[in-house]
Enzyme design. Structure first.
Site, PDB file in Angstrom:
ATOM      1  N   GLN A 188      -1.234  -7.213 -32.274  1.00 59.22           N
ATOM      2  CA  GLN A 188       0.137  -6.693 -32.376  1.00 59.22           C
ATOM      3  C   GLN A 188       1.104  -7.866 -32.482  1.00 59.22           C
ATOM      4  O   GLN A 188       1.124  -8.748 -31.615  1.00 59.22           O
ATOM      5  CB  GLN A 188       0.490  -5.832 -31.151  1.00 59.22           C
ATOM      6  N   HIS A 198       0.021   2.023 -38.478  1.00 61.83           N
ATOM      7  CA  HIS A 198      -0.179   1.576 -39.861  1.00 61.83           C
ATOM      8  C   HIS A 198      -0.992   2.618 -40.621  1.00 61.83           C
ATOM      9  O   HIS A 198      -2.045   3.055 -40.141  1.00 61.83           O
ATOM     10  CB  HIS A 198      -1.018   0.294 -39.909  1.00 61.83           C
ATOM     11  N   HIS A 215       3.931   1.178 -33.327  1.00 57.75           N
ATOM     12  CA  HIS A 215       3.922   1.625 -34.721  1.00 57.75           C
ATOM     13  C   HIS A 215       2.503   1.952 -35.153  1.00 57.75           C
ATOM     14  O   HIS A 215       1.544   1.397 -34.636  1.00 57.75           O
ATOM     15  CB  HIS A 215       4.528   0.570 -35.658  1.00 57.75           C
ATOM     16  N   ASP A 255       5.608  -1.286 -45.282  1.00 60.61           N
ATOM     17  CA  ASP A 255       5.440  -2.605 -44.672  1.00 60.61           C
ATOM     18  C   ASP A 255       5.928  -3.671 -45.655  1.00 60.61           C
ATOM     19  O   ASP A 255       5.587  -3.640 -46.842  1.00 60.61           O
ATOM     20  CB  ASP A 255       3.958  -2.822 -44.327  1.00 60.61           C
TER      21      ASP A 255
END
Ligand code: 5GP
Ligand code: ZN
Length: 138
Positions: free
Chosen positions: A93, A101, A99, A30
């Protein structure tokens, strides 16, 4: 999706710190992490969220998450992790491309994944359980 950040990352139009990829997904760091070694697992196909992803693809993404998590743990020496997966604006979101995390947790870090617990009666719980059970037809 031409205006999707993650599609651009998948296509290589935007650079990313990629740690693994195969024909189906990519795992990257990230860019604005909650903690050191915050990883995102992103399918190459543009799917918005849990409501539209093909369940078997979601399964393969989570299977990879379960393989990667202990490797991250061993490499960085942490013992705790949040697996977070947001769906929709209200749920936090910000990128509308599915996705997962993987967020390592360190003692006294500043990450906050929490909610206030509701006070529900047993009857309310039962109503919800009943409605859902009746709807499930898998
Ligand atoms: P969401 O809030 O949608 O669950 O998570 C989106 C995540 O994407 C955020 O944690 C954010 O830091 C990350 N992110 C946004 N833009 C970029 C980018 O350009 N590169 C990378 N690697 N991560 C990004
Ligand atoms: Zn996309």
């Amino acid at each position: 999706m031409s205006d999707c950040i993650f599609c651009k990352i998948i296509n290589g139009d935007i650079p990313s710190a990629t740690i693994y990829e195969n024909d189906e997904f990519k795992a990257i760091l990230d860019r604005f992490p909650a903690n050191k070694c915050h990883v995102l697992i992103i399918p190459k196909k543009h799917v918005e969220n849990i409501f539209s992803i093909e369940p078997k693809l979601a399964g393969r993404l989570f299977e990879f998450a379960a393989k990667l998590a202990p490797i991250m743990k061993k490499t960085f020496g942490f013992d705790n992790m949040n697996v977070v997966q947001n769906n929709g604006v209200i749920a936090g979101q910000t990128v509308n491309h599915f996705h997962i995390h993987l967020i390592p947790r360190y003692e006294n870090d500043s990450v906050n994944v929490s909610w206030k617990q509701l006070e529900l009666t047993d009857e309310q719980i039962e109503q919800t359980r009943n409605a859902l059970e009746e709807s499930i037809n898998l």
